[in-house]
Motif scaffolding. Structure first.
Motif, PDB file in Angstrom:
ATOM      1  N   GLN A 189       0.758  -1.171  -0.128  1.00  0.00           N
ATOM      2  CA  GLN A 189      -0.011   0.068   0.200  1.00  0.00           C
ATOM      3  C   GLN A 189       0.652   1.073  -0.016  1.00  0.00           C
ATOM      4  O   GLN A 189       0.507   2.264  -0.654  1.00  0.00           O
ATOM      5  N   ILE A 190       2.045   1.101   0.730  1.00  0.00           N
ATOM      6  CA  ILE A 190       2.876   2.112   0.744  1.00  0.00           C
ATOM      7  C   ILE A 190       3.314   2.640  -0.772  1.00  0.00           C
ATOM      8  O   ILE A 190       3.581   3.959  -1.070  1.00  0.00           O
ATOM      9  N   ASP A 191       3.963   1.555  -1.166  1.00  0.00           N
ATOM     10  CA  ASP A 191       4.491   1.496  -2.706  1.00  0.00           C
ATOM     11  C   ASP A 191       3.417   2.342  -3.587  1.00  0.00           C
ATOM     12  O   ASP A 191       3.698   3.387  -4.371  1.00  0.00           O
ATOM     13  N   LEU A 192       2.312   1.903  -3.563  1.00  0.00           N
ATOM     14  CA  LEU A 192       1.233   2.225  -4.475  1.00  0.00           C
ATOM     15  C   LEU A 192       1.024   3.766  -4.332  1.00  0.00           C
ATOM     16  O   LEU A 192       0.787   4.682  -5.226  1.00  0.00           O
ATOM     17  N   LEU A 193       1.022   4.147  -2.937  1.00  0.00           N
ATOM     18  CA  LEU A 193       0.348   5.572  -2.578  1.00  0.00           C
ATOM     19  C   LEU A 193       1.521   6.451  -3.067  1.00  0.00           C
ATOM     20  O   LEU A 193       1.185   7.589  -3.621  1.00  0.00           O
ATOM     21  N   GLU A 194       2.725   6.128  -2.778  1.00  0.00           N
ATOM     22  CA  GLU A 194       3.895   6.804  -3.025  1.00  0.00           C
ATOM     23  C   GLU A 194       3.929   7.313  -4.676  1.00  0.00           C
ATOM     24  O   GLU A 194       4.315   8.101  -5.226  1.00  0.00           O
ATOM     25  N   PHE A 195       3.842   5.988  -5.375  1.00  0.00           N
ATOM     26  CA  PHE A 195       3.767   6.178  -6.866  1.00  0.00           C
ATOM     27  C   PHE A 195       2.338   7.204  -7.355  1.00  0.00           C
ATOM     28  O   PHE A 195       2.795   8.044  -8.059  1.00  0.00           O
ATOM     29  N   GLN A 196       1.288   7.160  -6.625  1.00  0.00           N
ATOM     30  CA  GLN A 196       0.218   7.979  -7.208  1.00  0.00           C
ATOM     31  C   GLN A 196       0.717   9.385  -6.793  1.00  0.00           C
ATOM     32  O   GLN A 196       0.530  10.281  -7.779  1.00  0.00           O
ATOM     33  N   ILE A 197       1.212   9.717  -5.668  1.00  0.00           N
ATOM     34  CA  ILE A 197       1.679  11.145  -5.364  1.00  0.00           C
ATOM     35  C   ILE A 197       2.619  11.602  -6.212  1.00  0.00           C
ATOM     36  O   ILE A 197       2.378  12.649  -6.706  1.00  0.00           O
ATOM     37  N   SER A 325      -8.863  19.760 -10.232  1.00  0.00           N
ATOM     38  CA  SER A 325      -9.464  20.070  -8.743  1.00  0.00           C
ATOM     39  C   SER A 325      -9.834  18.708  -7.893  1.00  0.00           C
ATOM     40  O   SER A 325      -9.038  18.664  -6.603  1.00  0.00           O
ATOM     41  N   GLU A 326     -10.572  17.886  -8.652  1.00  0.00           N
ATOM     42  CA  GLU A 326     -10.569  16.654  -7.887  1.00  0.00           C
ATOM     43  C   GLU A 326      -9.207  15.774  -7.628  1.00  0.00           C
ATOM     44  O   GLU A 326      -9.077  15.198  -6.772  1.00  0.00           O
ATOM     45  N   ILE A 327      -8.278  15.839  -8.672  1.00  0.00           N
ATOM     46  CA  ILE A 327      -7.038  15.039  -8.655  1.00  0.00           C
ATOM     47  C   ILE A 327      -6.468  15.632  -7.552  1.00  0.00           C
ATOM     48  O   ILE A 327      -5.623  14.977  -6.809  1.00  0.00           O
ATOM     49  N   LEU A 328      -6.181  16.901  -7.452  1.00  0.00           N
ATOM     50  CA  LEU A 328      -5.384  17.554  -6.290  1.00  0.00           C
ATOM     51  C   LEU A 328      -6.084  17.286  -5.050  1.00  0.00           C
ATOM     52  O   LEU A 328      -5.389  17.034  -4.037  1.00  0.00           O
ATOM     53  N   THR A 329      -7.423  17.003  -4.713  1.00  0.00           N
ATOM     54  CA  THR A 329      -7.810  16.667  -3.595  1.00  0.00           C
ATOM     55  C   THR A 329      -7.721  15.228  -3.203  1.00  0.00           C
ATOM     56  O   THR A 329      -7.371  14.952  -2.021  1.00  0.00           O
ATOM     57  N   TYR A 330      -7.605  14.360  -4.222  1.00  0.00           N
ATOM     58  CA  TYR A 330      -7.195  13.082  -4.014  1.00  0.00           C
ATOM     59  C   TYR A 330      -5.861  12.919  -3.537  1.00  0.00           C
ATOM     60  O   TYR A 330      -5.645  12.126  -2.550  1.00  0.00           O
ATOM     61  N   LYS A 331      -5.036  13.742  -4.022  1.00  0.00           N
ATOM     62  CA  LYS A 331      -3.660  13.596  -3.781  1.00  0.00           C
ATOM     63  C   LYS A 331      -3.526  14.068  -2.322  1.00  0.00           C
ATOM     64  O   LYS A 331      -2.676  13.353  -1.603  1.00  0.00           O
ATOM     65  N   ASP A 332      -4.215  15.189  -1.693  1.00  0.00           N
ATOM     66  CA  ASP A 332      -4.146  15.513  -0.471  1.00  0.00           C
ATOM     67  C   ASP A 332      -4.658  14.213   0.319  1.00  0.00           C
ATOM     68  O   ASP A 332      -4.213  14.010   1.611  1.00  0.00           O
ATOM     69  N   ILE A 334      -4.602  10.819  -0.215  1.00  0.00           N
ATOM     70  CA  ILE A 334      -3.570   9.849  -0.141  1.00  0.00           C
ATOM     71  C   ILE A 334      -2.572  10.078   0.461  1.00  0.00           C
ATOM     72  O   ILE A 334      -1.797   9.162   1.029  1.00  0.00           O
ATOM     73  N   LYS A 335      -2.058  11.383   0.444  1.00  0.00           N
ATOM     74  CA  LYS A 335      -0.893  11.809   1.262  1.00  0.00           C
ATOM     75  C   LYS A 335      -1.119  11.533   2.926  1.00  0.00           C
ATOM     76  O   LYS A 335      -0.219  11.228   3.708  1.00  0.00           O
ATOM     77  N   GLN A 336      -2.511  11.887   3.323  1.00  0.00           N
ATOM     78  CA  GLN A 336      -2.818  11.619   4.575  1.00  0.00           C
ATOM     79  C   GLN A 336      -2.968  10.086   4.826  1.00  0.00           C
ATOM     80  O   GLN A 336      -2.103   9.731   6.156  1.00  0.00           O
ATOM     81  N   SER A 337      -3.353   9.375   3.927  1.00  0.00           N
ATOM     82  CA  SER A 337      -3.346   7.989   4.180  1.00  0.00           C
ATOM     83  C   SER A 337      -1.861   7.096   4.386  1.00  0.00           C
ATOM     84  O   SER A 337      -1.839   6.523   5.076  1.00  0.00           O
TER      85      SER A 337
END
Length: 565
Positions: A189-197, A325-332, A334-337
């Motif tokens: 999960q960490i690898d996936l989130l880091e890639f997306q961010i 706007s939705e992409i940037l919100t999603y980024k915030d 998953i950063k928290q996740s």
């Protein structure tokens, strides 16, 4: 108390109306006449589930209505005002309409109400006890519920606190289960989130960027048409590459001609001003078109850059959000996740600490509640024993046994009613030893005590005398008559001993005609009551013996009731 009860098009009932009065109201009739149907209709009026199957055959709706004159009218009216229903000064009118389409209607004082509202006020009005409750008293959870009915309002707040703390414990436990994943899954999960961010941040998205890119792309892909059209319009205005006069020269000529005659008429002066405005606006348009035309430059390299950028953003939109706007919100998010995952050990430690504290607090509150229950249990045991003496069970001992169970929303107590019905016998669980008749008497004792505590106006007993006869039946009849001195009692019975004690006796019959079967009810006078008692004693055929016996029972009942006053 329940004053008036009306039922229409319900089950076997075509239409009937009963005026109940103070004291002991007894309903009798042959088996299958529909005695329990009447009580069932009242239960539905008070909030029980209703099915369209209950509507009388051939009708579209069934209607049930009752008028109450409760002693706790002040408390009821206070609640009604809170929920927006206009109260009445002296009574409460409840009604329910059952429809074939399932869209049933509840009303309080003629105003639409929810089933929840009716259930809320019905606890002040009626307590219905039927044969099915004999089984409920054998269940441990139901026994605890019965005990809790003896806990007053102030103490009952502990129950609410226990329930709230239990709910929080469940919430914390579920949250821990969600986040306590194995290390392999955590790393994935960490690898996936880091890639997306990284993918989103490397794109360097700007809020309104897509709109600007789409506008620029539109211009670049239509440059040839724009260049041709703007050049043609500019040439027409200024006359370049034309052998004839330009549009601007033509309008200048019109303006000069109008200037020569404008002083002759005010209307002409207005025309002159309009032509002059057109001339200068067109001249300004020519200047601006010239500048725009000179700035036009087709850039194939820039077009490829714009196309590539639009493609990049579109790809991100497909994966992470419909807009930038939705992409940037999603980024915030998953950063928290990601932050939560990386600091999961600290979070787990924090949640476990909170869980430990709330569990300790839960047990502390639950044990306070348990002490109150145990104290109430001792008093309840004494009260039940006294009531059972009056019901010819003087040697019966009833004890309430407590065991601690796993934490639950109603606390840590598991109770079991233990009973010995004969002197010298050891206590055994109620479910293993009590007969049907004994259960009837125990439930009658409990209902008597509960009615005293709750001050409920009307007690209804639906054939609770099952399995009872002889001397016990007489004792039960006297107990019901005694209760009716302070409460309105409505009782469906098959025992002549109870019927003889009636202050108001109603006879329920089932009749048939060519096409229908229907239930009817009659209020019996003195002779009618005597005849009904004789029928209950001896069957369908009345004899001098049964009539004399019935008369003796009524005389004896009058004598006993006079001594109760």
């Amino acid at each position: 108390m329940l004053v008036d009860f009306r039922v229409k098009n319900y089950a076997l009932i075509d239409e009937l109306e009963i005026q109940f009065r103070d004291g002991l109201n007894v309903l009798t009739g042959e088996t299958g006449a529909g005695k329990s149907i009447i009580i069932g209709a009242l239960e539905i009026l008070l909030g029980a589930r209703a099915s369209s199957d209950l509507i009388r055959t051939g009708q579209e709706t069934a209607y049930i209505e009752a008028v109450f004159e409760p002693r706790k009218l002040k408390e009821i009216n206070s609640y009604l005002m809170e929920v927006g229903i206009e109260p009445e000064e002296k009574m409460i009118l409840l009604s329910r309409e059952i429809r074939e389409n399932g869209r049933n209607r509840n009303r309080i004082n003629g105003q639409l109400a929810t089933a929840g509202m009716i259930k809320e006020i019905s606890r002040y009005l009626v307590d219905i006890h039927g044969q099915h409750e004999h089984q409920l008293i054998l269940d441990s959870t139901s026994q605890l519920d019965l005990l809790d009915e003896f806990i007053v309002d102030k103490e009952s707040k502990l129950k609410d606190m226990v329930a709230e703390k239990f709910a929080r414990i469940k919430e914390l436990r579920n949250k821990l289960l969600e986040i306590e994943i194995d290390e392999t899954e955590k790393a994935r999960q960490i690898d996936l989130l880091e890639f997306q961010i990284s993918e989103i941040e490397n794109a360097g998205l700007q809020e309104d960027e897509m709109e600007g890119l789409e506008k620029e792309y539109k211009i670049l892909t239509n440059m040839e048409d724009i260049y041709t059209s703007v050049g043609s319009i500019y040439n027409a205005i200024n006359g370049e590459d034309y052998n004839k006069h330009s549009t601007l020269e033509e309008i200048g000529f019109f303006m000069k001609e109008m200037e020569n005659i404008k002083d002759y008429d005010s209307n002409l002066e207005e025309f002159y001003d309009i032509i002059k405005d057109i001339y200068y606006q067109l001249e300004e348009l020519g200047f601006q078109l010239h500048n725009y035309y000179d700035s036009l430059e087709y850039d194939d390299h820039r077009l490829k850059i714009v196309e590539s950028r639009i493609s990049q953003i579109t790809a991100l939109q497909r994966k992470y959000g419909k807009t930038v706007s939705e992409i940037l919100t999603y980024k915030d998010e998953i950063k928290q996740s990601l932050s939560d995952l990386k600091s999961q050990d600290l979070l787990i430690k924090k949640l476990r600490k909170e869980l430990h504290e709330i569990e300790e607090n839960y047990y502390e509150t639950a044990r306070k509640l348990s002490k109150i229950r145990q104290a109430k249990a001792v008093k309840l045991e004494e009260m039940i024993s006294q009531e059972l003496i009056d019901l010819a069970m003087k040697d019966t001992i009833l004890k309430i046994k407590f065991k601690e169970k796993k934490l639950a929303d109603n606390g840590i107590d598991r109770v079991e009613f233990m009973i010995s019905t004969n002197r010298g016998e050891e206590l055994k669980p109620l479910a293993k030893i009590a007969s049907g008749g004994e259960l009837s008497r125990i439930m009658l004792a409990l209902k008597t005590i509960i009615a005293h505590i709750d001050q409920v106006d009307t007690l209804i007993f639906d054939e609770v005398d099952s399995g009872v006869g002889g001397k016990t039946a007489q004792m039960m009849a006297e107990k019901l008559a005694l209760i009716s001195q302070k409460r309105q009692v409505i009782c469906i019975t098959h025992l002549p001993q109870i019927a003889s004690m009636a202050d108001n006796h109603f006879f329920i019959s089932k009749k048939t005609d060519v096409n229908h079967t229907y239930t009817d009810i009659y209020s019996l006078d003195q002779m009618g009551q005597k005849e009904e008692l004789a029928r209950m004693l001896g069957g369908v055929t009345l004899t001098d013996t049964t009539m004399k016996h019935a008369e003796e029972m009524l005389t004896l009942a009058d004598d006993k009731k006079s001594k109760m006053i």
